[in-house]
Write a protein that holds these residues in place. Structure first.
Motif, PDB file in Angstrom:
ATOM      1  N   GLN A 256     -24.518   6.787  28.604  1.00 55.95           N
ATOM      2  CA  GLN A 256     -25.087   8.117  28.579  1.00 55.95           C
ATOM      3  C   GLN A 256     -26.117   8.266  27.458  1.00 55.95           C
ATOM      4  O   GLN A 256     -25.791   8.073  26.309  1.00 55.95           O
ATOM      5  CB  GLN A 256     -23.982   9.155  28.310  1.00 55.95           C
ATOM      6  N   THR A 258     -27.046  11.067  26.575  1.00 52.53           N
ATOM      7  CA  THR A 258     -26.585  12.279  25.910  1.00 52.53           C
ATOM      8  C   THR A 258     -25.214  12.092  25.267  1.00 52.53           C
ATOM      9  O   THR A 258     -24.662  13.033  24.711  1.00 52.53           O
ATOM     10  CB  THR A 258     -26.485  13.430  26.924  1.00 52.53           C
ATOM     11  N   TYR A 303     -23.794  15.872  24.390  1.00 47.34           N
ATOM     12  CA  TYR A 303     -24.709  17.015  24.345  1.00 47.34           C
ATOM     13  C   TYR A 303     -25.279  17.265  25.737  1.00 47.34           C
ATOM     14  O   TYR A 303     -25.219  16.387  26.615  1.00 47.34           O
ATOM     15  CB  TYR A 303     -25.846  16.750  23.349  1.00 47.34           C
ATOM     16  N   ASP A 304     -25.844  18.449  25.933  1.00 51.68           N
ATOM     17  CA  ASP A 304     -26.370  18.773  27.253  1.00 51.68           C
ATOM     18  C   ASP A 304     -27.817  18.328  27.435  1.00 51.68           C
ATOM     19  O   ASP A 304     -28.418  18.571  28.492  1.00 51.68           O
ATOM     20  CB  ASP A 304     -26.239  20.267  27.553  1.00 51.68           C
ATOM     21  N   ASN A 305     -28.395  17.663  26.436  1.00 52.48           N
ATOM     22  CA  ASN A 305     -29.731  17.114  26.600  1.00 52.48           C
ATOM     23  C   ASN A 305     -29.901  15.921  25.660  1.00 52.48           C
ATOM     24  O   ASN A 305     -29.296  15.877  24.580  1.00 52.48           O
ATOM     25  CB  ASN A 305     -30.807  18.179  26.331  1.00 52.48           C
ATOM     26  N   PRO A 306     -30.700  14.921  26.037  1.00 53.21           N
ATOM     27  CA  PRO A 306     -30.835  13.702  25.229  1.00 53.21           C
ATOM     28  C   PRO A 306     -31.510  13.937  23.887  1.00 53.21           C
ATOM     29  O   PRO A 306     -31.221  13.235  22.919  1.00 53.21           O
ATOM     30  CB  PRO A 306     -31.662  12.773  26.120  1.00 53.21           C
ATOM     31  N   ALA A 309     -28.889  14.840  21.392  1.00 56.27           N
ATOM     32  CA  ALA A 309     -28.055  13.686  21.057  1.00 56.27           C
ATOM     33  C   ALA A 309     -28.766  12.759  20.073  1.00 56.27           C
ATOM     34  O   ALA A 309     -28.178  12.293  19.094  1.00 56.27           O
ATOM     35  CB  ALA A 309     -27.676  12.924  22.325  1.00 56.27           C
TER      36      ALA A 309
END
Length: 461
Positions: A256, A258, A303-306, A309
């Motif tokens: 992932q 994220t 997290y909900d976005n890279p 992260a």
């Protein structure tokens, strides 16, 4: 309406009913650790009869882990609750819920890329004379049908006597599953490409054989003979399977971009770790997973976005928390070279750092400004300098904040006395990232102008 529990008995009268009977009636929920069983009962009970609620707790501390299960007596009730409450808030917290259908215990973590498909597609047995239009008209009474497929022989195109009905929503499929005529022998079909889609001795795939599917008839492999219905059975594998499903539901490939892999001191508890990573906007999930050596734990942070992260990794990797114990943060699958994370600096959530309301950030004073008031601070655990500065800059005229070497205490200097007093009023007794802080006026030394430049200070992270 059929009694699914009575139909799930084996030939010897054993009760095979368990947490997955009827199929897909158990919900997996990622929530706030402050959510209680009563919060879930109040929020979920309007959608149908609840058989059980399980709030997962740490086996050592008995603290909530931020994960829960709600078991309904009907699949359609679970479907309605899942569709209505996913992304909503309940109780007294403003953290939104992630609500998914819990993984079948026998299925384990074997997921397919088309995981969502199994919630909306039914396998049915039909007369070989039936047409797609007839099947569509029959099942449309339960909800919007997306498509109907009649399976045919490859060599001559003749119907095989079974097919699929795909609905636009999980709830529609669940209502049809429960209410359609028993002659259809309806079951929830496995996703296309699933590892369980294998041919049996008759040349049928698992979708074509109700013995391998989640359904109402036969001694389905989804039922554990004589198994307990307690939510505590094999909960580790169940939670891991459900968390794996959750990550897949985010449409993020594994590994992932994220998802962060974190190695942290075992002195840091779950709440402190959450508060630390929640400083970066966009935190979706944070959980200490297992021990990693005698002094450290492994954790997963999502997290909900890279961009968030990558930003978290850049800011928190190598941070000494607590003092002398470095946090190791890794991001897989994406380079940070071209990531624009500047927007995150403007969105730092002070309400995630501190448990009391804070005013907006104010202008800093010059490092050479005259010290009007010096504060003495004591922490229950070490905190990064950047976090302390972020907190104390909520009052105008902050000159400096620092901790003494190898100690959880230090000083804050303001150029305005009123600002220092406001900081005391708000922060004394508060918690910052789960760490309690005491703030008081510092004793002034005779002949001192309040400058502590001669003292050794803690190296700033």
């Amino acid at each position: 309406m059929s009694d699914y529990r009575s139909q799930s008995r084996g030939a010897r009268g054993q009760d095979y009913s368990n947490d997955d009977d009827p199929p897909m009636s158990r919900l997996f929920i990622i929530c706030n650790k402050s959510h209680t069983e009563e919060d879930f009962r109040e929020a979920f009970s309007p959608y149908g009869e609840i058989e059980d609620i399980w709030v997962v707790k740490d086996k050592h501390t008995q603290e909530n882990k931020g994960i829960a299960y709600v078991k309904f007596s009907k699949t359609s009730d679970a479907a309605k609750a899942q569709e209505q409450l996913n992304g909503k808030t309940i109780g007294k917290t403003d953290r939104t819920l992630k609500v998914l259908v819990a993984a079948n215990r026998n299925q384990g973590s074997n997921k397919s890329e088309n995981e969502q498909e199994k919630y909306v597609r039914l396998f049915i047995v039909i007369p070989k004379t039936a047409t797609e239009d007839e099947i569509r008209d029959e099942f449309a009474q339960w909800g919007e049908v997306e498509n109907v497929t009649i399976v045919r022989e490859k060599n001559n195109g003749n119907p095989k006597g079974f097919g699929y009905v795909r609905f636009t929503k999980f709830y529609y499929a669940a209502v049809a599953f429960e209410n359609c005529s028993a002659k259809y022998k309806a079951v929830f079909a496995e996703p296309k490409g699933s590892a369980r889609t294998q041919r049996d001795q008759y040349g049928r795939t698992s979708d074509e054989n109700p013995m391998y599917s989640s359904g109402r008839g036969g001694s389905s492999s989804n039922y554990n003979g004589g198994g307990s219905s307690s939510f505590n059975n094999d909960w580790n594998s169940s939670v891991n399977s459900d968390m794996s499903a959750f990550l897949r539901m985010q449409n993020v490939p594994v590994p992932q971009p994220t998802c962060l892999e974190v190695t942290v001191s075992n002195c840091v508890n779950q709440d402190q770790l959450w508060r630390l990573f929640d400083i970066i906007p966009g935190l979706d999930y944070c959980q200490i997973m297992r021990e990693h050596g005698p002094r450290t734990n492994e954790a997963v942070v999502v997290y909900d976005n890279p961009e968030a992260a990558i930003y978290a990794k850049d800011k928190l990797h190598g941070l000494e928390y607590p003092m002398g114990e470095r946090i190791i943060v890794k991001v897989n699958g994406m380079s940070s070279a071209r990531m624009d994370t500047s927007f995150i600096d403007k969105r730092t959530k002070k309400d995630a750092i501190c448990n009391v309301p804070l005013p907006p950030t104010q202008p800093l004073a010059s490092p050479d400004a005259q010290v009007a008031q010096r504060l003495f601070i004591v922490l229950s655990a070490n905190l990064p300098h950047s976090i302390l500065k972020n907190i104390f800059s909520c009052w105008k005229g902050l000159i400096d904040v620092y901790l003494l070497p190898n100690k959880n205490c230090g000083y804050v200097k303001y150029s305005e006395r009123d600002s220092a007093q406001h900081a005391i009023d708000v922060l004394n007794g508060a918690e910052i990232c789960g760490t309690k802080i005491k703030v008081m006026e510092a004793e002034e030394r005779s002949g001192s102008d309040g400058d502590d430049s001669g003292r050794k200070r803690l190296r700033r992270n």
